[in-house]
Structure formats: C-alpha cells, structure tokens
Design an enzyme around this catalytic site. Structure first.
Site, short mmCIF file in Angstrom:
data_model
loop_
_atom_site.label_atom_id
_atom_site.label_comp_id
_atom_site.label_asym_id
_atom_site.label_seq_id
_atom_site.Cartn_x
_atom_site.Cartn_y
_atom_site.Cartn_z
N HIS A 17 -2.46 -4.13 9.49
CA HIS A 17 -1.71 -4.44 10.55
C HIS A 17 -0.19 -4.18 10.37
CE1 HIS A 17 -5.11 -7.68 11.08
NE2 HIS A 17 -5.07 -6.97 12.02
N LYS A 41 -13.77 -16.06 19.47
CA LYS A 41 -14.37 -15.77 18.17
C LYS A 41 -14.16 -16.75 17.14
CE LYS A 41 -11.59 -11.77 16.88
NZ LYS A 41 -11.68 -10.44 16.48
N ARG A 90 -8.22 2.43 14.66
CA ARG A 90 -8.92 2.91 13.50
C ARG A 90 -10.12 4.07 14.01
NH1 ARG A 90 -10.36 -2.80 11.41
NH2 ARG A 90 -10.10 -2.73 13.63
N SER A 128 -10.14 -7.42 8.92
CA SER A 128 -9.89 -8.69 8.20
C SER A 128 -11.46 -9.29 7.91
CB SER A 128 -9.42 -9.71 9.29
OG SER A 128 -8.17 -9.22 9.84
#
Ligand code: ADP
Length: 159
Positions: A17, A41, A90, A128
């Site tokens: 990030h 989430k 990504r 993460s």
C-alpha cells in the site's frame, strides 16, 4: 489542484500500500487515504487502529492525509472534492474485482476517474491476509510492513 482518494480496508497497511501511496503522492497534489469504516468483511483491526497505523506510516508524505469513511466511496470522494480514485493492481488477484468496482463507480459517478497503479514487483504477493498467516506461523515481516505494524500484528495475534 488534483485530489485523489486511495480507498481500502488497510487491515493493516502494508509496504505494498505504501508503495502506491508514495507513487500517487508524487503525481497528485493531495492524496487522501480513505479507510472503510464498515466494510463487508471481518477485519482484525478496528477502524481507529487502522487509521492510527496508517497515519504513523505516512508521516513522511506531507500531501497525504488519512481519514476513515463509511458509505459509498464515490460519495466520500465527492465530499472531499476529489477527482480521482486510486487503486493498486497485483498480477493475479485484483483485476476482475477492480474492473467490476470501477464500472459500478463510473455508473454512480461518471465525473470521477479511476487511476490504477501496477503493484511493485517486490509486493506482488503481499496481502494483509497473508501477513496474518505469516505472523501466526512465526515468520518475519521485515520488508513487508513498517515496524509499528509488525508489532501491532504480533500483539493482536500472538498475545
Ligand atoms: P480492499 O478491501 O478495498 O481490497 P485493501 O486494503 O485490501 O482493501 O486494498 C486496498 C487497495 O490496495 C486495493 O486496490 C488493492 O488491490 C491494493 N493493494 C493491496 N495490496 C497491495 C500490494 N501488495 N501492492 C499494491 N497494491 C495493493
């Protein structure tokens, strides 16, 4: 002046990030890191913890602000008078979801443009969620997160 919002859950912020933040802050006059307050989430860190960790990580960037928000991202962008949304891509994991979200955002707010940064080769596989597994397995997070994030993950998951 072009203001960009970089929205996300940042649970917690990683060097991947931060690489996007650094690059975005060199292009746009102002970058606002927008941390979702009520994401769909389950998250490890509270919104306050995520904001605090992100703030500590971006102190070197004078044109970067960190704030939490709830509700629709493009509404948050409008309120902040931002013209651009920033996201990171990504190689294998992000494109389809980002494309779907981008089309919906464009429908909701045709005036706001999306700018995607290709993830740095070093951080292509950094997420993460992977960090949480590595910590639980006793791995070392140097080069993946700032030291205060590593300490916060250890405290949360190992104590
Ligand atoms: P979200 O729940 O919105 O996906 P994340 O905090 O997981 O929130 O990610 C925020 C943004 O940062 C997304 O655009 C994501 O693709 C991007 N991102 C996540 N990890 C990386 C990384 N290692 N390198 C570059 N961009 C990343």
């Amino acid at each position: 002046m072009t203001t960009a919002i970089y929205p996300g859950s940042f649970d917690p912020i990683t060097n991947g990030h931060l690489d996007i933040i650094k690059r975005a802050s060199s292009i746009f006059e102002k970058v606002i890191l927008g941390i979702y307050d009520i994401p769909q989430k389950s998250l490890l860190f509270s919104v306050k913890e995520r904001v605090d960790l992100a703030r500590q990580a971006v102190t070197d960037y004078k044109n970067v602000e960190v704030t939490s928000y709830s509700g629709i991202t493009v509404e948050f962008a409008r309120k902040a008078k931002a013209q651009v949304l920033v996201r990171g891509l990504r190689a294998s994991s992000d494109f389809e979801r980002e494309f779907e979200m981008a089309l919906m955002n464009k429908k909701l707010a045709p005036d706001i443009e999306l700018v995607c940064f290709m993830a740095n080769l070093r951080y292509q596989f950094l997420s993460s969620s992977l960090l949480k597994e590595i910590i639980q397995l006793g791995g070392n997070l140097d080069d993946m997160v700032p030291p205060q994030v590593s300490a916060a993950l250890k405290k949360k998951l190992l104590s």
